[in-house]
Design a protein around this motif. Structure first.
Motif, PDB file in Angstrom:
ATOM      1  N   ARG A 125       2.460  -1.641  -6.904  1.00 56.42           N
ATOM      2  CA  ARG A 125       1.341  -0.804  -6.494  1.00 56.42           C
ATOM      3  C   ARG A 125       0.487  -0.421  -7.708  1.00 56.42           C
ATOM      4  O   ARG A 125      -0.735  -0.438  -7.651  1.00 56.42           O
ATOM      5  N   GLU A 126       1.157  -0.108  -8.800  1.00 52.60           N
ATOM      6  CA  GLU A 126       0.439   0.262 -10.019  1.00 52.60           C
ATOM      7  C   GLU A 126      -0.333  -0.932 -10.591  1.00 52.60           C
ATOM      8  O   GLU A 126      -1.478  -0.810 -11.011  1.00 52.60           O
ATOM      9  N   ARG A 127       0.281  -2.100 -10.590  1.00 55.24           N
ATOM     10  CA  ARG A 127      -0.361  -3.286 -11.160  1.00 55.24           C
ATOM     11  C   ARG A 127      -1.552  -3.763 -10.331  1.00 55.24           C
ATOM     12  O   ARG A 127      -2.589  -4.129 -10.881  1.00 55.24           O
ATOM     13  N   TYR A 128      -1.387  -3.784  -9.006  1.00 49.53           N
ATOM     14  CA  TYR A 128      -2.401  -4.411  -8.152  1.00 49.53           C
ATOM     15  C   TYR A 128      -3.325  -3.425  -7.437  1.00 49.53           C
ATOM     16  O   TYR A 128      -4.376  -3.834  -6.940  1.00 49.53           O
ATOM     17  N   GLY A 129      -2.940  -2.179  -7.352  1.00 46.00           N
ATOM     18  CA  GLY A 129      -3.757  -1.211  -6.620  1.00 46.00           C
ATOM     19  C   GLY A 129      -3.967  -1.661  -5.186  1.00 46.00           C
ATOM     20  O   GLY A 129      -3.047  -2.167  -4.541  1.00 46.00           O
ATOM     21  N   ASP A 130      -5.188  -1.530  -4.702  1.00 41.75           N
ATOM     22  CA  ASP A 130      -5.446  -1.870  -3.301  1.00 41.75           C
ATOM     23  C   ASP A 130      -5.688  -3.364  -3.080  1.00 41.75           C
ATOM     24  O   ASP A 130      -5.941  -3.786  -1.962  1.00 41.75           O
ATOM     25  N   ARG A 131      -5.565  -4.170  -4.128  1.00 43.39           N
ATOM     26  CA  ARG A 131      -5.679  -5.623  -3.938  1.00 43.39           C
ATOM     27  C   ARG A 131      -4.432  -6.210  -3.287  1.00 43.39           C
ATOM     28  O   ARG A 131      -4.461  -7.310  -2.747  1.00 43.39           O
ATOM     29  N   LEU A 132      -3.313  -5.456  -3.341  1.00 41.16           N
ATOM     30  CA  LEU A 132      -2.068  -5.883  -2.703  1.00 41.16           C
ATOM     31  C   LEU A 132      -1.678  -4.810  -1.694  1.00 41.16           C
ATOM     32  O   LEU A 132      -1.303  -3.701  -2.069  1.00 41.16           O
ATOM     33  N   GLU A 133      -1.789  -5.152  -0.429  1.00 40.25           N
ATOM     34  CA  GLU A 133      -1.376  -4.230   0.622  1.00 40.25           C
ATOM     35  C   GLU A 133       0.127  -4.388   0.815  1.00 40.25           C
ATOM     36  O   GLU A 133       0.613  -5.476   1.128  1.00 40.25           O
ATOM     37  N   ILE A 134       0.853  -3.296   0.619  1.00 36.24           N
ATOM     38  CA  ILE A 134       2.308  -3.306   0.786  1.00 36.24           C
ATOM     39  C   ILE A 134       2.617  -2.589   2.087  1.00 36.24           C
ATOM     40  O   ILE A 134       2.309  -1.416   2.257  1.00 36.24           O
ATOM     41  N   ARG A 135       3.221  -3.343   3.012  1.00 36.63           N
ATOM     42  CA  ARG A 135       3.523  -2.787   4.331  1.00 36.63           C
ATOM     43  C   ARG A 135       5.031  -2.658   4.512  1.00 36.63           C
ATOM     44  O   ARG A 135       5.756  -3.639   4.353  1.00 36.63           O
ATOM     45  N   LEU A 136       5.465  -1.449   4.833  1.00 37.12           N
ATOM     46  CA  LEU A 136       6.871  -1.214   5.148  1.00 37.12           C
ATOM     47  C   LEU A 136       7.132  -1.725   6.552  1.00 37.12           C
ATOM     48  O   LEU A 136       6.429  -1.375   7.492  1.00 37.12           O
ATOM     49  N   ARG A 137       8.131  -2.576   6.672  1.00 36.66           N
ATOM     50  CA  ARG A 137       8.555  -3.094   7.970  1.00 36.66           C
ATOM     51  C   ARG A 137       9.989  -2.630   8.172  1.00 36.66           C
ATOM     52  O   ARG A 137      10.785  -2.618   7.233  1.00 36.66           O
TER      53      ARG A 137
END
Length: 171
Positions: free
Chosen positions: A34-46
């Motif tokens: 999250r720190e490296r990519y910010g909003d360019r990588l959407e991380i979704r909890l499944r």
């Protein structure tokens, strides 16, 4: 399927059991990503509650209630940070965590009773099983499934490699 080249973003799905100590370990990688990519990588909890974890299913439902109340990520991180307490205390820990985050704990209690989030949890688990998820944490980025249930060694580097490729292709 999991990347969005037209928006310049990539998607990382994380199949997680909120009572799983390995998912707690994965949380450090998620924070770093999250720190490296910010909003360019959407991380979704499944959600992928494991059978042997007595409180995981309730925790997944509670995480959905937290998302409805606007603090999904904060809640699932707090629950993972307290994974041992969840194992010991179960639902009272979930309600206390909700209160600590300023959420409506009475609504959490009602949601756990009325089952309003069961379909979301069940759908995530069914989708996970359909794509071969057998343990947690399991990551899916691009068209690749990365299983962290046995070992997480090198997974963040592999995720970064795939994310960099997807984002370069999108840009």
């Amino acid at each position: 399927m999991n990347d969005s080249p037209t928006t310049g973003r990539a998607v990382l799905d994380l199949w997680c059991d909120l009572q799983c100590p390995d998912c707690l370990t994965a949380l450090d990688d998620v924070r770093a990503l999250r720190e490296r990519y910010g909003d360019r990588l959407e991380i979704r909890l499944r959600h992928f509650p494991l059978e042997g974890h007595k409180h995981a299913y309730a925790a997944a439902q509670a995480a959905e209630e937290a998302a409805d109340q606007g603090k999904g990520r904060e809640f699932y991180e707090a629950v993972l940070d307290g994974v041992d307490e969840l194992r010991r205390r179960g639902e009272p820990f979930l309600l206390d965590t909700a209160r600590e985050l300023g959420l409506d704990a009475d609504e959490f209690d009602t949601a756990l009773i009325d089952g309003r989030h069961l379909l979301i949890v069940d759908a995530d688990q069914a989708e996970g099983k359909a794509i071969g998820v057998t343990g947690t944490p399991t990551y899916v980025i691009g068209d690749e499934r990365l299983d962290g249930g046995k070992s997480q060694d090198g997974l963040r580097a592999r995720i970064e490699e795939i994310a960099d490729r997807l984002l370069a292709d999108a840009g």
